[in-house]
Design an enzyme around this catalytic site. Structure first.
Site, PDB file in Angstrom:
ATOM      1  N   HIS A  52       0.829  -1.194   0.000  1.00  0.00           N
ATOM      2  CA  HIS A  52       0.000   0.000   0.000  1.00  0.00           C
ATOM      3  C   HIS A  52       0.870   1.253   0.000  1.00  0.00           C
ATOM      4  O   HIS A  52       2.092   1.198   0.178  1.00  0.00           O
ATOM      5  CB  HIS A  52      -0.934  -0.008   1.206  1.00  0.00           C
ATOM      6  CG  HIS A  52      -1.975  -1.084   1.123  1.00  0.00           C
ATOM      7  ND1 HIS A  52      -2.956  -1.252   2.085  1.00  0.00           N
ATOM      8  CD2 HIS A  52      -2.205  -2.056   0.195  1.00  0.00           C
ATOM      9  CE1 HIS A  52      -3.740  -2.264   1.756  1.00  0.00           C
ATOM     10  NE2 HIS A  52      -3.297  -2.769   0.616  1.00  0.00           N
ATOM     11  N   GLU A  54       1.288   3.660   2.116  1.00  0.00           N
ATOM     12  CA  GLU A  54       2.038   3.929   3.336  1.00  0.00           C
ATOM     13  C   GLU A  54       3.338   3.137   3.389  1.00  0.00           C
ATOM     14  O   GLU A  54       4.367   3.636   3.867  1.00  0.00           O
ATOM     15  CB  GLU A  54       1.182   3.590   4.566  1.00  0.00           C
ATOM     16  CG  GLU A  54      -0.128   4.362   4.651  1.00  0.00           C
ATOM     17  CD  GLU A  54      -1.311   3.614   4.061  1.00  0.00           C
ATOM     18  OE1 GLU A  54      -2.392   3.639   4.679  1.00  0.00           O
ATOM     19  OE2 GLU A  54      -1.147   3.008   2.974  1.00  0.00           O
ATOM     20  N   CYS A  77      -5.147   0.768   6.671  1.00  0.00           N
ATOM     21  CA  CYS A  77      -5.870  -0.470   6.974  1.00  0.00           C
ATOM     22  C   CYS A  77      -5.385  -1.061   8.292  1.00  0.00           C
ATOM     23  O   CYS A  77      -4.250  -0.852   8.720  1.00  0.00           O
ATOM     24  CB  CYS A  77      -5.708  -1.476   5.833  1.00  0.00           C
ATOM     25  SG  CYS A  77      -4.007  -2.014   5.533  1.00  0.00           S
ATOM     26  N   SER A 170     -22.583  12.736 -36.044  1.00  0.00           N
ATOM     27  CA  SER A 170     -22.029  13.238 -34.787  1.00  0.00           C
ATOM     28  C   SER A 170     -20.508  13.308 -34.815  1.00  0.00           C
ATOM     29  O   SER A 170     -19.870  13.419 -33.762  1.00  0.00           O
ATOM     30  CB  SER A 170     -22.485  12.344 -33.623  1.00  0.00           C
ATOM     31  OG  SER A 170     -22.030  11.014 -33.804  1.00  0.00           O
ATOM     32  N   ARG A 186     -11.776   6.314 -20.268  1.00  0.00           N
ATOM     33  CA  ARG A 186     -11.964   4.883 -20.504  1.00  0.00           C
ATOM     34  C   ARG A 186     -10.873   4.065 -19.817  1.00  0.00           C
ATOM     35  O   ARG A 186     -11.143   3.024 -19.215  1.00  0.00           O
ATOM     36  CB  ARG A 186     -11.962   4.590 -22.001  1.00  0.00           C
ATOM     37  CG  ARG A 186     -13.203   5.036 -22.749  1.00  0.00           C
ATOM     38  CD  ARG A 186     -13.096   4.685 -24.218  1.00  0.00           C
ATOM     39  NE  ARG A 186     -14.264   5.111 -24.983  1.00  0.00           N
ATOM     40  CZ  ARG A 186     -14.395   4.955 -26.288  1.00  0.00           C
ATOM     41  NH1 ARG A 186     -13.405   4.400 -26.984  1.00  0.00           N
ATOM     42  NH2 ARG A 186     -15.489   5.364 -26.912  1.00  0.00           N
ATOM     43  N   ASP A 202     -23.195   2.285 -34.954  1.00  0.00           N
ATOM     44  CA  ASP A 202     -21.831   2.804 -35.087  1.00  0.00           C
ATOM     45  C   ASP A 202     -20.748   1.733 -35.117  1.00  0.00           C
ATOM     46  O   ASP A 202     -19.625   2.019 -35.522  1.00  0.00           O
ATOM     47  CB  ASP A 202     -21.527   3.763 -33.933  1.00  0.00           C
ATOM     48  CG  ASP A 202     -22.482   4.952 -33.892  1.00  0.00           C
ATOM     49  OD1 ASP A 202     -23.053   5.280 -34.954  1.00  0.00           O
ATOM     50  OD2 ASP A 202     -22.640   5.539 -32.811  1.00  0.00           O
ATOM     51  N   SER A 223     -31.338  -6.269 -24.849  1.00  0.00           N
ATOM     52  CA  SER A 223     -32.457  -7.062 -24.329  1.00  0.00           C
ATOM     53  C   SER A 223     -32.796  -8.250 -25.209  1.00  0.00           C
ATOM     54  O   SER A 223     -33.134  -9.335 -24.704  1.00  0.00           O
ATOM     55  CB  SER A 223     -33.694  -6.174 -24.174  1.00  0.00           C
ATOM     56  OG  SER A 223     -33.448  -5.107 -23.277  1.00  0.00           O
ATOM     57  N   GLY A 294     -25.911   6.221 -26.493  1.00  0.00           N
ATOM     58  CA  GLY A 294     -27.281   6.322 -26.944  1.00  0.00           C
ATOM     59  C   GLY A 294     -28.252   7.036 -26.041  1.00  0.00           C
ATOM     60  O   GLY A 294     -28.208   6.921 -24.820  1.00  0.00           O
TER      61      GLY A 294
END
Length: 366
Positions: A52, A54, A77, A170, A186, A202, A223, A294
């Site tokens: 970590h 620290e 922790c 676009s 991303r 696209d 879906s 979308g």
């Protein structure tokens, strides 16, 4: 002296940001050790399973840590995980004071690290630049407390709120610097999500291209399993999840063969139950979702109160007419019913303006 404390915590925050997107399921953490007004050690958490922040700072400081002050963005922790407790290491090193940005929301840690340090005679102060420290680890906080991912909606729009022309064009709404920032986003997020409509229209790769970084998990909300196994996102590195409410086993098999993991969610009105989908993702350890795709999916996520943060890239352009907007659906019937927002920050990105905002009330607008 208070200015010095803040300066040291800001330094710890800058260090912590080096780990953003690399430490999941752990939070990004930075630490600085100062003694007599001089920095003697610093470090950040690089990835899960490694020391970590620290511990890196203590290693750099060596004997100079004794009697020094530690500034750490998240409570040390106090339990054994993949690494030993940082609180014990700080006690053994003889640190005199510990300044904590925020208490760890993890129930296994929350408050216990600070208590252990106090019992050992170390002075502990918490809440230094707490808002900045919380912003740093919003996905971790949401996931560890609610079990679901932190959802960030990203959208580029013109000054008149259009994301595309009436013909659907676009490319490009925002400038190159904004697009580069999106690729950095991303790389920093666990996943990027689109609806099947965006995928079919696209055929996006949803990868990191304009900057260096790992590809996120790609998620398609589909879906009826309309995703084609030949879609370009299957040819890139990183995982793909198709979230569906369909029971078409043949289509599932074809998509699985193409490299996707298909998760079957409850159906709501003939579509994927989005809350159930987020629960599925959270159970898989997905802490953050960058919602890119979308107006239909964005509109439903907004209606159900499932978006935690909004990033709007506003370009100095006007489309006029009937160009497309960010959200589909009926929306609020009256202005009094509109979702109140808190604008957290505005900044310039090239010629564009980036507006960061949070919903004041995260509940359904039904």
């Amino acid at each position: 002296m208070n200015d010095f404390h803040q300066m040291m915590m800001r330094r710890a925050l800058r260090l912590a940001r080096k780990g953003v997107g690399k430490t999941a399921p752990n939070p990004a953490v930075g630490a600085v050790i100062a003694r007599d007004g001089i920095v003697v050690g610093e470090g950040w958490h690089r990835r899960a399973g490694t020391p970590h922040a620290e511990i890196h700072a203590l290693a750099m400081a060596g004997d100079a840590a004794r009697g020094g002050d530690l500034y750490v963005t998240l409570e040390p922790c106090s339990h054994f995980g993949k690494t030993p407790p940082c609180a014990d290491a700080l006690i053994a090193a003889g640190v005199a004071r510990v300044f904590i940005g925020m208490i760890d929301p993890n129930p296994m840690v929350s408050g216990r690290g600070g208590d252990r340090l106090r019992r050992a005679g170390i002075e502990v102060e918490s809440g230094l630049l707490e808002d900045d420290c919380r912003r740093l680890n919003e996905p971790f906080i949401k996931h560890v407390t609610a079990g679901t991912p932190f959802v960030v909606l990203k959208s580029a729009m013109t000054l008149d709120g259009k994301t595309a022309t009436p013909s659907g064009d676009s490319l490009w709404v925002s400038g190159e610097q904004s697009r580069r920032m999106v690729h950095s986003l991303r790389a920093a997020m666990d996943s990027v999500m689109v609806g099947v409509g965006t995928l079919l229209a696209d055929d996006p790769e949803l990868t990191v291209r304009m900057v260096r970084g790992r590809n996120p998990l790609r998620i398609v909300v589909d879906s009826e399993l309309r995703t084609e196994p030949t879609a370009r996102l299957f040819s890139q590195g990183g995982g793909v999840i198709i979230a569906t409410s369909s029971s078409d086993t043949a289509r599932m098999a074809a998509l699985t063969s193409a490299g996707a993991e298909v998760i079957v969610c409850r159906s709501s009105g003939g579509r994927v139950d989005l809350r159930d989908m987020l629960q599925h993702l959270g159970s898989r350890g997905v802490q953050s979702v960058l919602l890119e795709g979308g107006e239909t999916l964005a509109g439903e996520m907004l209606r159900q109160g499932l978006i935690d943060k909004f990033l709007f890239f506003i370009a100095p352009k006007l489309v006029g007419g009937d160009g497309k907007g960010i959200f589909a659906g009926a929306g609020a019937p009256l202005m009094a019913d509109a979702l109140p927002m808190r604008i957290a920050r505005t900044s310039r990105v090239g010629d564009d303006i980036l507006l960061e905002a949070y919903p004041e009330v995260r509940c359904s607008q039904d």
